[in-house]
Design a protein around this motif. Sequence first.
Motif, short mmCIF file in Angstrom:
data_model
loop_
_atom_site.label_atom_id
_atom_site.label_comp_id
_atom_site.label_asym_id
_atom_site.label_seq_id
_atom_site.Cartn_x
_atom_site.Cartn_y
_atom_site.Cartn_z
N ALA A 48 35.57 -53.08 -50.97
CA ALA A 48 36.63 -52.15 -50.67
C ALA A 48 36.22 -50.91 -50.26
O ALA A 48 36.94 -50.19 -49.56
N LYS A 49 35.01 -50.46 -50.71
CA LYS A 49 34.47 -49.00 -50.40
C LYS A 49 34.25 -48.94 -48.95
O LYS A 49 34.48 -48.05 -48.25
N LEU A 50 33.40 -49.95 -48.72
CA LEU A 50 33.26 -50.10 -47.10
C LEU A 50 34.35 -50.25 -46.16
O LEU A 50 34.37 -49.55 -45.29
N ILE A 51 35.36 -51.09 -46.69
CA ILE A 51 36.49 -51.23 -45.79
C ILE A 51 37.30 -49.85 -45.36
O ILE A 51 37.61 -49.69 -44.55
N GLY A 110 46.13 -50.79 -50.64
CA GLY A 110 46.27 -50.80 -49.42
C GLY A 110 45.38 -51.77 -48.31
O GLY A 110 45.27 -51.28 -47.19
N LEU A 111 44.56 -52.51 -48.86
CA LEU A 111 43.98 -53.42 -48.25
C LEU A 111 44.38 -54.82 -47.89
O LEU A 111 45.09 -55.52 -48.72
N ASP A 112 43.81 -55.36 -46.75
CA ASP A 112 44.29 -56.64 -46.67
C ASP A 112 43.38 -57.76 -47.24
O ASP A 112 42.17 -57.60 -47.41
N ASN A 113 43.85 -58.47 -48.27
CA ASN A 113 43.39 -59.18 -49.10
C ASN A 113 42.57 -60.28 -48.63
O ASN A 113 41.29 -60.49 -49.13
#
Length: 773
Positions: free
Chosen positions: A682-685, A747-750
């Motif tokens: 998650a952090k990287l994305i 807010g991320l694409d799973n």
Amino acid sequence: MFHRYVGPAICGLFFMLACNNNNTASEQLAEKLPDSVDYNFHIRPILSDKCFACHGPDANKREAGLRLDIGDSAYKALKESPDAHAIVPGNPKASVLYQRITSTDSTMRMPPVSSNITLTSHEISLIEKWIRQGAKYKPHWAFVPPVKPALPKVAGQQWGYNEIDRFVLAKMEEKGLQPNGQADHERLLKRLCLDLTGLPPSIDRMQRFAADTSNQGYEKMVDELLKDSAYGEKMAIHWMDVARYADSHGYQDDNYRSMWPWRDWVIHAFNGNLSYKDFVTWQLAGDMIPNGTREQLLASGFNRNHKITEEGGVIDEEYRVEYVTDRTNTFGKSLLGITIECAHCHDHKYDPFSQKEYYELFAFFNNVREVGLESTVGGPNTYAKTPLMEITKEDLQGVLHFINKQDSAKLIVSVMGERDSVKKTYVLGRGNYDNPTVEVHPETPKAILSFDPGRYPPNRLGLANWLFDPRNPLTARVFVNQQWQEIFGRGIVKSTGDFGMQGDLPSNPELLDWLAVDFMQHGWDIKRLVKQMVMSATYRQSAVATPEKLKADPENIYLSRGPRFRLPAELVRDLVLESSGLLVHTIGGPSVKPYQPKGLWEMATSGRGILASYKQDHGESLYRRGLYTFIKRTVPPPSMMLFDASNRDQCEVKRVNTNTPLQALIMLNDPTVLEASRVLAAKLIKQNNNVADNIKQAFRLIVCRQPAEKELAILQQYYAKQQQLYQQQPTVAVKLLKQGEYPMATGLDNASWAAMMQVITTIYNLEETLSKT
């Protein structure tokens, strides 16, 4: 299901990355007889293995009155045949020993056929040549005080940075080996950071180190790491094993104990570079030092880390003797490197320690103001046993400022304290508490160094002074060897806890003695010793093993390549948490209870006390270093045990090193690993939506180097397959991402998130990730 693609990806990377070569030499060089046969290095190991059980130090088991571990006894006329001698120096044919080991008559041959022990032809030839050369006995090498040898002459004068390298290179040249070149700066920095702090290097450290790869730049990084507070935590891991530290009392009830302030002191002592002399003296006798401080009293908790019973109905004296026995055995193993426990019930069968000498050493620890059963399972007042100290507010604001107390509850710690009068000590027949025989007084094994009551008081403080007497042959050697083992993966003496007759011979005796004497001459300075080791060219070598080197030296005994071995259990956890950004860097404090399979404690409990069931911690406590993981002796942390951590049942100076499929299952399924993968993904994305860049960054954070193009390509292909899978099965992605208690990103694409998480899990499972390369 969501791990079904991890296996092929790992296999593909292992094919490229694995450096462990399991090929064994198909041909063995013929054993050659040395020009000069030495008793210590050639003959004693044979006699110890094949003969001492019946003809050694143990008088009760000695056959025919023959003792082969002492020259005078071996030379004299045989008890049953006065005209014959076991050994006739210069004349093998006249020596009954040689006659019996070469006899073709099975009724005469020694060792007897019934023992299933035989001598090889090489061993027989060694004994024959030794007798022919005069059969000269020598004192056991470890019981002779070390003398600082001159630096050896070497052909490769240009290789090396310090004295260690001269001794190592001389041994390499003797064995026909050449040193490897220096490791590349990425692998070298990972090795250095893991050895000195137990943590992988940060990106900032990687960049600074890459900018200055000179010898001066390397030394600057060494000094920086030695000043890092994480250094004390890394050093404390080994000492927790030595001290058998745990968070429970042990035995059946195995209730809570509050010894963690002593652990905080150990970390503080290592970070403050307390000399080894003071470090050990305070732990042995901090309560007896004239005008001693509260810090020195706390340090004496070292000898209260043993198991203590809380089971009603036990025989008080039986368990009190158990506690004293534990201290005696721990003293012998950890500080002297001897198996003194083998003389608990009878004379030692291999080493020159009598049962009487065991109980003379026992007498130093037999005067503690304690009982076998002080209380049964109860509340906070039972978390430490008499003698104890209470940590006060004034302590925390003063000399004990390093203790990380997090609440206002009463805090008590078990420490040492002497009785008002001297308790008599006896030799216990067959080691039984209820069978006292001959009275003895405090004394040390004469084969090591006789205790001088005119110089030292006959108590634990005197014993500590004896331990650091310059004439003591073992103290410095044993600690130097333990530190060498921690850095290089194997001690100069492989049998770290046994410097006796049955222990391994030093692979480089001159180096061991040089280091031991140098350590003493420079004030028992631990940081200086560690720096010497990591500054050497020996340490900085590449770990690449060629087929020729694997054949000539498969175990890297002669150090012609850099150290490479799997990380200890605590560091596996630390690497995962640190690389993901989850690690909480707080120093010290009570032990924590991270994720653990349900029901383990409940299946092995008496049902009494606050440890009857496992109550997992939450918040920051889930992300502490492995050093702080709660250890219940009867049910130690399963993930750490699978990576060979000690259960702290007794003193341990060397962990076993296993390779099992269960370790892979831990790395693929442990909630901590999966949670770390989720959080890092998650952090990287969020920082960058470029897949290749994110994989590179994850690889660098975890493996501590840039990935090769082929490695990156494999991981990108794996990412694409996983992303496609989770796009087709979104519920599977959601299930995968629900790992751990750390707040979920939004807010991320799973599908993309889950795919990146799987890539990171794969990287965590690489052999190189979990190895000091």
